[in-house]
Design a protein around this motif. Structure first.
Motif, short mmCIF file in Angstrom:
data_model
loop_
_atom_site.label_atom_id
_atom_site.label_comp_id
_atom_site.label_asym_id
_atom_site.label_seq_id
_atom_site.Cartn_x
_atom_site.Cartn_y
_atom_site.Cartn_z
N ARG A 183 0.85 -1.19 0.00
CA ARG A 183 0.00 0.00 0.00
C ARG A 183 0.89 1.24 0.00
NH1 ARG A 183 -1.85 3.49 3.86
NH2 ARG A 183 -3.88 4.48 3.48
N ALA A 184 0.56 2.19 -0.87
CA ALA A 184 1.36 3.41 -0.96
C ALA A 184 1.16 4.27 0.28
CB ALA A 184 0.98 4.20 -2.21
N VAL A 185 2.25 4.70 0.86
CA VAL A 185 2.22 5.62 1.99
C VAL A 185 2.55 7.01 1.45
CG1 VAL A 185 3.20 6.19 4.24
CG2 VAL A 185 2.93 3.79 3.57
N SER A 186 1.72 7.97 1.74
CA SER A 186 1.87 9.29 1.14
C SER A 186 3.10 10.02 1.67
CB SER A 186 0.63 10.14 1.39
OG SER A 186 0.54 10.51 2.75
N ARG A 221 5.22 5.50 -5.86
CA ARG A 221 3.84 5.26 -6.25
C ARG A 221 2.98 6.38 -5.68
NH1 ARG A 221 1.67 0.29 -7.22
NH2 ARG A 221 3.69 -0.04 -8.22
N VAL A 222 2.30 7.09 -6.56
CA VAL A 222 1.44 8.20 -6.12
C VAL A 222 0.46 7.68 -5.05
CG1 VAL A 222 -0.30 9.87 -6.86
CG2 VAL A 222 1.64 9.34 -8.36
N PRO A 223 0.39 8.37 -3.88
CA PRO A 223 0.92 9.70 -3.56
C PRO A 223 2.25 9.71 -2.83
CG PRO A 223 -0.63 9.04 -1.88
CD PRO A 223 -0.56 7.90 -2.84
N GLY A 224 2.98 8.59 -2.84
CA GLY A 224 4.24 8.57 -2.11
C GLY A 224 5.11 7.39 -2.51
N TYR A 225 5.26 6.43 -1.60
CA TYR A 225 6.13 5.29 -1.83
C TYR A 225 5.43 4.01 -1.38
CZ TYR A 225 9.59 8.99 -2.23
OH TYR A 225 10.26 10.12 -2.62
N LEU A 226 5.83 2.92 -2.01
CA LEU A 226 5.21 1.62 -1.74
C LEU A 226 6.28 0.57 -1.59
CD1 LEU A 226 2.11 0.08 -3.42
CD2 LEU A 226 4.28 -1.17 -3.52
N LEU A 227 6.12 -0.28 -0.59
CA LEU A 227 7.03 -1.40 -0.36
C LEU A 227 6.38 -2.67 -0.90
CD1 LEU A 227 9.74 -2.29 0.86
CD2 LEU A 227 8.53 -2.69 3.02
N GLN A 228 6.99 -3.24 -1.93
CA GLN A 228 6.44 -4.46 -2.53
C GLN A 228 6.92 -5.67 -1.75
OE1 GLN A 228 5.94 -3.64 -7.17
NE2 GLN A 228 8.08 -3.65 -6.58
#
Length: 270
Positions: free
Chosen positions: A38-41, A91-98
């Motif tokens: 999940r992207a964290v803004s 990843r909009v709106p911030g960053y995502l950990l796959q």
């Protein structure tokens, strides 16, 4: 890639603090590791790092921390077939950990605890106890214990601690239903010392003592609870726990303990 947050931060069983010595990059990583996939803004990350007083360079500094994290992922040896080098993406709106949720200790814990609760509600106490025990074995200590929490991480850490206590309480309840009151007495005594005003823990402490034929000790536990409640909060015990106290004075410890537990669990008072 294995992610660990139920204790110190770990990636592929490597302690993150050994690689990231600065606290702020670890806070960024913790925010991402709590919600993999999940992207964290960017706004949330900045708020966590600097609360309501971010410096003008906050966005640039955050980008520097993200670069440090990406270098760290490149340096971590894979724990299996996959490489963590591209784990952190923009990843909009911030960053995502796959990451695979099956390799995330928090996701595994939540799945096991949810299954345990379902089995407990269905009366399958043996299976419930097994599932809760497996869930709690995933904990290595206080969650995010090597992270300095800010305004967003702090309530999440508190929520995790509450979840752990609830799972512990339900595991103990399953054991009590299985007649294992002697096995849980010591653990309950420790928990009562740590959470003296927690009604659910106190109820189970009283029940374990009562079932072991220690009526006097069970009543002493109630009176100690009432004294702390009145002294610390100016409150009287709830009808639920007062009903348990009265029931203990009227029922045979071994013959009627299950009936008492059922009444207490349903919140009825005598």
């Amino acid at each position: 890639m294995k992610l660990g947050v139920l204790g110190t931060l770990t990636i592929n069983d490597v302690e993150v603090a050994e690689i990231l010595t600065a606290p702020k990059p670890r806070s960024v990583l913790a925010m991402l590791m709590l919600e993999p996939g999940r992207a964290v803004s960017t706004a949330s990350l900045i708020q966590e790092l600097w609360d309501e007083r971010p410096p003008r360079s906050a966005s640039t500094t955050l980008q520097t921390y993200v670069l440090q994290l990406r270098r760290m992922f490149r340096d971590i040896s894979p724990a299996g077939g996959g490489s963590p080098a591209d784990a952190l993406v923009t990843r909009v709106p911030g960053y995502l950990l796959q990451a695979d949720h099956t390799e995330h200790d928090l996701s595994a814990y939540e799945t096991l605890a949810e299954q345990g609760q379902k089995h407990l509600e269905q009366g399958d106490n043996e299976r419930a106890e097994e599932l809760f025990s497996r869930a709690l074995e995933l904990w290595r200590g206080a969650p995010l214990s090597d992270v300095r929490p800010g305004p967003l991480l702090y309530p999440q850490i508190c929520g995790l601690e509450e979840s752990r206590l609830a799972a512990t309480e339900m595991r103990i309840e399953a054991n009590l239903r299985l007649g294992r009151h002697r096995e849980v007495q010591g653990e309950l005594t420790v928990l009562v010392g740590s959470y003296p005003l927690h009604e659910g823990i106190r109820v189970k402490h009283m029940l374990a003592l009562f079932r072991a034929g220690r009526l006097s000790a069970a009543l002493d536990s109630f009176h100690e609870y009432r004294h702390r409640l009145v002294t610390d909060l100016g409150l009287e015990p709830s009808p639920r726990i007062r009903g348990l106290q009265q029931a203990m004075l009227c029922f045979d410890p071994m013959a009627d303990s299950l009936a008492i537990l059922d009444r207490v669990a349903s919140g009825a008072s005598r």
